[in-house]
Design a protein around this motif. Structure first.
Motif, PDB file in Angstrom:
ATOM      1  N   ILE A  74      31.390  26.319  47.016  1.00  0.00           N
ATOM      2  CA  ILE A  74      30.266  25.664  47.694  1.00  0.00           C
ATOM      3  C   ILE A  74      30.271  24.168  47.436  1.00  0.00           C
ATOM      4  O   ILE A  74      30.457  23.717  46.313  1.00  0.00           O
ATOM      5  CB  ILE A  74      28.926  26.292  47.252  1.00  0.00           C
ATOM      6  CG1 ILE A  74      28.854  27.719  47.782  1.00  0.00           C
ATOM      7  CG2 ILE A  74      27.745  25.473  47.740  1.00  0.00           C
ATOM      8  CD1 ILE A  74      27.611  28.461  47.373  1.00  0.00           C
ATOM      9  N   GLY A  85      25.582  27.512  50.987  1.00  0.00           N
ATOM     10  CA  GLY A  85      25.458  26.202  50.352  1.00  0.00           C
ATOM     11  C   GLY A  85      24.304  25.373  50.884  1.00  0.00           C
ATOM     12  O   GLY A  85      24.035  24.287  50.384  1.00  0.00           O
ATOM     13  N   SER A  98      23.504  30.716  48.202  1.00  0.00           N
ATOM     14  CA  SER A  98      24.703  30.563  47.370  1.00  0.00           C
ATOM     15  C   SER A  98      25.005  31.893  46.701  1.00  0.00           C
ATOM     16  O   SER A  98      25.629  32.757  47.292  1.00  0.00           O
ATOM     17  CB  SER A  98      24.486  29.467  46.326  1.00  0.00           C
ATOM     18  OG  SER A  98      23.347  29.755  45.533  1.00  0.00           O
TER      19      SER A  98
END
Length: 146
Positions: A74, A85, A98
């Motif tokens: 990410i 992200g 995430s």
């Protein structure tokens, strides 16, 4: 909001989880070795239970390692649409897509971290600021994306 701080916070939480699981596995293995004796079958059940616990901890460790691999990919760059992200502000809360490590607090702001596999993330994927979506009959509007 500085996404690199959020990303570092998530990375630290995952690293801490990994260290804890590794420590627990080591301690449990040591307990398992301590139960090995010549006392007979009486201790076989206890050893089997310890082995099951080690297997359970190993599965959780593998999941944490998988989260770590995902988070390494990410980037803290800003996003125009909801993607892995992205930091997404809706009228119901602030979400960081995430790895799911629960709620974190960054700069006195509560942020819920969710996996891109979470139902909420799946519904939001690809949407842009101003768009509305519904999940479990609860309608939300995306107010900002970083």
């Amino acid at each position: 909001m500085d996404k690199s701080i959020i990303l570092d916070t998530v990375k630290n939480k995952i690293s801490e989880k990994i260290r804890n699981f590794e420590s627990l596995i080591t301690e449990t293995r040591a307990s398992n070795n301590d139960t090995k004796s010549s006392m007979g079958d009486k201790y076989e059940t206890g050893r089997e239970m310890l082995q099951q616990e080690i297997n359970n901890l190993q599965r959780q460790l593998n999941e944490a390692l998988h989260q770590q691999a995902i988070i390494q990919k990410i980037s803290p760059e800003s996003s125009e649409k909801v993607q892995n992200g992205a930091l997404v502000k809706t009228n119901k809360g602030l979400f960081y897509i995430s790895a799911s490590v629960g709620e974190i607090v960054v700069e006195n702001t509560k942020i819920m971290t969710i996996s891109d596999e979470a139902p909420l993330a799946k519904v939001m994927m690809g949407l842009r600021t101003g768009q509305t979506f519904a999940i479990n009959t609860l309608e939300q509007t995306i107010e900002n994306i970083w």
